[in-house]
Design an enzyme around this catalytic site. Structure first.
Site, PDB file in Angstrom:
ATOM      1  N   CYS A  61       0.845  -1.200   0.000  1.00  0.00           N
ATOM      2  CA  CYS A  61       0.000   0.000   0.000  1.00  0.00           C
ATOM      3  C   CYS A  61       0.879   1.249   0.000  1.00  0.00           C
ATOM      4  O   CYS A  61       1.201   1.811   1.059  1.00  0.00           O
ATOM      5  CB  CYS A  61      -0.939   0.003   1.207  1.00  0.00           C
TER       6      CYS A  61
ATOM      7  N   THR B 280     -32.088   2.022   4.751  1.00  0.00           N
ATOM      8  CA  THR B 280     -32.284   2.083   3.295  1.00  0.00           C
ATOM      9  C   THR B 280     -31.499   0.961   2.637  1.00  0.00           C
ATOM     10  O   THR B 280     -30.506   0.465   3.192  1.00  0.00           O
ATOM     11  CB  THR B 280     -31.810   3.428   2.719  1.00  0.00           C
TER      12      THR B 280
END
Length: 562
Positions: A208, A459
């Site tokens: 990374c 949701t």
């Protein structure tokens, strides 16, 4: 070692509660510039910011006033490299500073400069290569988000791309920010340079470069020895001794045992105290998991990182810094088929809820389903993985680069026993051990785990008023299953019902070998869901992975202690 020796110069606040008195070494944003002159940019007081911005503007004007600037560099002892860094600082302020007046003035100064010299342009569009910048700006524009961004800017001198993407879920970002700030900047067992070096070691295991680059700069800012950055072989032996446990925690945490801990804790010149080791373990697991988030959301380089900017010719030939987003030009993932997938998932959740009420599987059946899911996870592997050569800048921090994730269960091989979550839980064992040896961190981690696990907006894609707890639990438990952890009270048949194959591929890749994530993997799952919902999956991945690795490590320490 006394804590006082490890105290970083923290921000102090004047009596009016407004203006932090800054130690220049704490400001990541001011690298390569006259930190004493620009530190006021990070003040909470508007007047201090205005004065610092005025000085910054004058410095730019002085450099631009040198007619020999473009060929031989500015006079008056100002090196061309310094002016270039100044322009990059302006670009970053113009793009991400949460104070509007600084953002606007930085843009004006860059526009004035481009008539005379090459100015830097941002190479990436927004903080993520996977998420259209318009969606991040739209969903992250609430006042609560802006306040967190201000805190980040005042505290660290930047609002980094990770923070902006996490800002899609501001409740979680608040707990993440507090925890990371405590690990890196508050009193603790480890000296500050060592903290950042451990972050570098952890991030390097997953190649990374984004995190490695950030923490190399932070390491130098807190007085770290530059020689250590030549590679692990140049670091103190005590830090090099962490390499084995770093490697195992990153890729095969189930192999951690008390002998690993004993080797680090045994009396000797380079021994670790229990408190130091706990601090190091939390840092290692934090940055292994954060690397998963960086790759899972394809976080773009920071503007002032390599690959984050390029210098372009003076106007009118300036380069285009805002290419159209692939996602904004294509809606191929939003067709009827993708909508149908949402409806099918909703129906499955409803049926599973009804089945729960009607009958409960036996312990034997649930164990069988776990073993089946664990075995099937072997077959969940992406087909479009591309191998990348390790960058020399990262390779120097990695020993035994061939060591990587290996499926917990492989046919024909003897494997370690399944980790029964009830035998060593975070709530009853891990939390108290960390809090005893590294006060307050256990509480911060627990809050972070709880917030992300319970985070919901009721949701799901285009639907509202939805109970998503069943889906969130399936994702969390599947991540732990990939790492060999089983919950006796969970029916793993739900995982197969709720997680489509493309989502399983994405989860396993991000959790186990995040450097191999592709955009296709990201776009293939939940094709009609919002990007913020996919970021939520990545937050669950980050925290579930971290907790899994911590449980293995803390269990080994407990066994060593007993």
């Amino acid at each position: 070692m006394a804590l006082a020796a490890n105290q970083r110069p923290l921000l102090s606040v004047n009596g009016d509660g407004g203006d932090p008195v800054t130690d220049a070494s704490t400001w990541g944003m001011l690298r390569g510039c006259d930190t004493g002159r620009w530190a006021g940019l990070c003040s909470r007081r508007q007047k201090a910011r205005e004065e610092a911005m005025e000085r910054l503007g004058q410095a730019v004007q002085d450099c631009l006033g040198d007619t020999d600037l473009s060929s031989n560099g500015p006079k008056e002892g100002v090196e061309p490299l310094d002016f270039g860094q100044l322009l990059v600082l302006l670009l970053r302020l113009s793009e991400s500073c949460p104070f509007p007046e600084i953002k606007e003035r930085s843009t004006q100064l860059l526009q004035a400069a481009q008539e005379t010299v090459k100015i830097p342009q941002q190479l990436g569009r927004g903080p993520s290569a996977f998420i259209p910048v318009e969606e991040i700006l739209q969903e992250g524009a609430e006042s609560s988000d802006r306040q967190i961004f201000i805190e980040a800017f005042v505290t660290t001198g930047r609002v980094d791309n990770i923070t902006v993407v996490m800002g899609l879920h501001s409740e979680y970002l608040g707990t993440f920010w507090k925890t990371q700030y405590h690990l890196l900047q508050m009193d603790g067992p480890l000296p500050f340079p060592e903290r950042h070096y451990i972050a570098i070691m952890a991030a390097a295991r997953h190649q990374c470069s984004y995190l490695v680059s950030l923490h190399i700069a932070e390491f130098l800012q807190v007085g770290g020895n530059p020689v250590w950055l030549h590679g692990l072989q140049c670091a103190p032996q005590k830090l090099r001794n962490l390499n084995e446990i770093n490697k195992i925690l990153a890729h095969q945490p189930w192999l951690i045992n008390k002998e690993h801990m004993e080797a680090l804790l045994k009396t000797g010149e380079n021994s670790w105290s229990l408190a130091e080791l706990i601090h190091a373990l939390v840092l290692l697991t934090h940055y292994h998991s954060l690397a998963s988030f960086v790759f899972g959301c394809s976080i773009n380089p920071e503007i002032d990182q390599e690959g984050g900017h390029a210098f372009c010719p003076p106007s009118p030939h300036s380069c285009d810094s805002s290419p159209a987003s692939e996602d904004s030009m294509s809606s191929s993932n939003s067709g009827p088929e993708a909508m149908q997938e949402v409806e099918v998932l909703m129906q499955r959740m409803k049926l599973l809820q009804e089945c729960r009420l009607e009958e409960e599987a036996s312990q034997e059946e649930m164990e069988t389903r776990f073993e089946k899911e664990k075995s099937e996870s072997l077959l969940v592997a992406p087909s479009d993985i591309i191998e990348h050569a390790l960058s020399p800048n990262i390779m120097c921090f990695v020993e035994d680069p061939e060591f990587g994730y290996k499926d917990f269960t492989r046919r024909g091989e003897q494997t370690p026993p399944t980790f029964r979550a009830q035998d060593y839980t975070w709530e009853d064992h891990g939390y108290s051990l960390i809090n005893r040896l590294y006060p307050d961190v256990g509480q911060l981690l627990d809050e972070k785990f709880q917030v992300v696990y319970n985070l919901t907006y009721h949701t799901m894609a285009m639907h509202s008023g939805v109970d998503t707890s069943m889906l969130r639990r399936a994702i969390w438990n599947y991540i732990h299953c990939v790492f060999g952890i089983r919950y006796d009270d969970y029916d793993y048949g739900e995982v197969n019902q709720l997680l489509e194959r493309s989502l399983k591929i994405y989860i396993k890749t991000v959790a186990c070998y995040p450097e191999k994530v592709t955009k296709r993997m990201y776009t293939d799952f939940w094709r009609h869901f919002r990007h913020s919902e996919k970021v939520h999956v990545n937050l669950l991945l980050l925290e579930a992975r971290m907790q899994a690795a911590l449980l293995y490590a803390l269990r080994a320490i407990t066994r060593y202690m007993t």
